[in-house]
Design a protein around this motif. Structure first.
Motif: not given
Lengths: 401, 401
Positions: A56-57, A77-82, A84
């Motif tokens: 995810f990172w 990119v909406d990285s906190f809601v990728i 898991p």
């Protein structure tokens, strides 16, 4: 430092987003393992063999034009809601080891440079530190080698500006000679670095004895070594003080490295040091139009545990309000720290003449002055501030190369 | 609040140094015990029976003209180095219980009011709290009662200014209607509170889509709810956004109470809340002339453990760099917090028209906007900031009475 040799990926070359790039590092192999990738390094500058990066990172830090805005360099990119459970369908080492290439299940491609990955490595303690050294001092250290520059060179030459900023960052102070003794010259000096930090004392301020002062600095009294404006949540960072007149006997300037004092306290009395990092001290400034208050510890550490700030000013300290049983140990810790700060070996004393300007890190270096006789001649300084955020930004940009 | 009745000592009346004065409290008796005094209270508003005050604390907080500068209200007694063994030769209750009188071994006299001592009481948990309540909200709460004022009343009437500051302090936002749609009007509104906080975007800034933007706000893209300038050590406190033009379809404003979201996270997932208060998140902003970086947790607590700040902006978040084993739990905590922040029940959506101004606590209330079509009409806002130090100072001074 941006790298400039053939072992740097084109992906890395394009990095303007504040990440340092490790030079001369390559990826030997990549392997998917559970929720992360394992990279095997070749020619890693710290000798690291391998590092792990979560899927995810890697997806959230994709640096393509869809995921990182090409003009603002902000993440889109909406990285906190990728998801898991995200995992690449394909991973490969490309550009002769200089980059990692990933293909995600929706076909999106991510390409990350080896140097960028090495600089951002968060796996274990081996990641490349990028902290500029802090070089603490006592009075003898500075008498042996005073960081000093001349005004005209500083104003004209970026190399001198850079040297002054390095002094401020590492030593916490520098002297500038030959500054024209006209009002506002100190602001020109400061604005060469960045915009000014305004405070309740104005954009700039005149330090001279005044009738009805709202600040002991504006009297002829002694000022014990202190940091300015501890009653503000974030006291101003770099202080500039320019001497216009110094006719009065007395009034010599005093500078003490609060970080050196904190190091000594940590070594001599670790329990006292610990208390000064934990107990919030209440500060307040009051005059006819202001009532500004903040609570913060005497010594603040950064997320790595390194010294970040000293906040010390007895005159603006409100009545201490730690719990009863902590009061005497806190008093003892403050007393011990005060004794170190007032050790003559720590105190750099200098007499500023017209045209001299001292710049210092107000959240590290304490300043004070001797009492003077206002009837025997005038003493006048003009001052202003620039915040650390902006001073260190200027330093980084000058070093972009 | 300064007291105005007969049970307040003359000593208390003179207090301008930022300490609240408890009203209607008297001292029944005083007794020296070891290194401290025990005061027995009469008519204490919290029903307290007794409190202890250390001798060195009482001496260091002497409020006579020799120990507290009569114009600057700064302490002039050197309180951190008072003899630890100091003890009064005499102690007595005077002014019919409204003050404590102490005579020190050098003959110095200290007189402290009962109300001042009660307000500064640090003995146990019974001391008089003086925190203004924070009233968190969701979208329905605000739709039922929107904090709203009119521009002309706000500019002319201190009572309206006060009401607006109370809204900002307690609710974290307020709307002002009827603000003239001329450049600079927003700065006049902000300066009615205090001087402006300049940033790398200037003293004021124009939010409209621009060529070569250095900030996603200056495009027509959607902006997810965020706090401004998290890459600065202390992001600006109160943000003012004034709508000049809103012709383009879309672009509605979005506001979310980050403190309510943090309260929900603390209740639902205490471990995630704890992580967001502990892990430093790296932020950075980069453009041609700037490289400004800071690391701080998503949620910051004050020394009492109360919510102090939310710092949240995915777009400016640099690659996370917590240790490998913390990365997945941190990701899960950020994801959980993001889900709460994006819960439609939390999101206040409103369309600003020309002349509307929203003021909000940028370190508590997240803001965003929908995407808009820049070809279908113009959208233009002007903004500026005032720091919390100065806004809350103004509020305190207005309440001096």
């Amino acid at each position: 430092m941006l790298a400039g040799n053939i072992l740097v990926s084109e992906t890395d070359r394009a990095d303007r987003t504040g990440g340092e790039i490790a030079e001369n590092v390559r990826i030997a192999a990549v392997e998917a393992r559970g929720d992360h990738m394992v990279l095997l390094w070749r020619d890693h500058p710290d000798g690291r063999r391998e590092s792990r990066f979560h899927h995810f990172w890697l997806r959230g830090n994709c640096r393509c034009v869809e995921c990182l805005h090409p003009h603002t360099w902000e993440r889109t990119v909406d990285s906190f809601v990728i998801d898991p459970a995200i995992a690449p369908m394909e991973q490969s080492v490309v550009e002769e080891g200089a980059a990692l290439r990933l293909i995600w299940s929706d076909g999106h491609e991510t390409r990350l440079g080896a140097g960028w990955l090495a600089a951002k490595d968060y796996d274990g303690a081996g990641h490349l530190a990028n902290k500029r050294p802090v070089r603490t001092w006592d009075a003898a250290d500075l008498r042996a080698a005073m960081p000093e520059h001349t005004h005209d060179a500083y104003m004209a030459d970026d190399a001198v500006l850079h040297a002054m900023l390095v002094d401020l960052r590492e030593r916490g102070l520098a002297i500038l000679r030959g500054v024209p003794t006209r009002e506002g010259a100190v602001m020109d000096v400061a604005r060469r670095i960045s915009f000014l930090r305004e405070t309740n004392f104005g954009v700039n301020f005149q330090v001279e004895n005044k009738p009805d002062p709202n600040n002991v600095a504006y009297t002829a009294l002694e000022l014990k070594a202190h940091t300015d404006l501890p009653n503000r949540e974030m006291p101003p960072g770099i202080q500039f003080l320019h001497c216009h007149l110094s006719e009065a006997p007395g009034g010599e300037s005093l500078l003490v490295d609060g970080f050196r004092a904190a190091e000594r306290l940590r070594a001599d009395a670790p329990e006292a040091f610990d208390r000064l990092t934990r107990h919030a001290i209440p500060f307040r400034f009051v005059d006819g139009g202001e009532d500004i208050r903040w609570r913060a510890p005497t010594i603040a550490l950064d997320p790595d545990g390194d010294l970040m700030e000293v906040r010390y000013h007895d005159a603006l300290t409100a009545p201490l309000n730690v719990p009863f049983d902590d009061m005497t140990p806190l008093r003892d810790a403050l007393r011990r720290f005060t004794e170190i700060l007032r050790d003559p070996a720590m105190e750099l004393r200098l007499r500023l003449g017209p045209g001299d300007l001292i710049a210092f890190h107000n959240r590290r270096v304490l300043h004070g002055r001797g009492a003077f006789d206002p009837n025997a001649g005038r003493r006048k300084l003009e001052g202003c501030y620039v915040d650390c955020d902006d001073a260190w930004s200027r330093l980084r940009v000058l070093e972009r190369g």
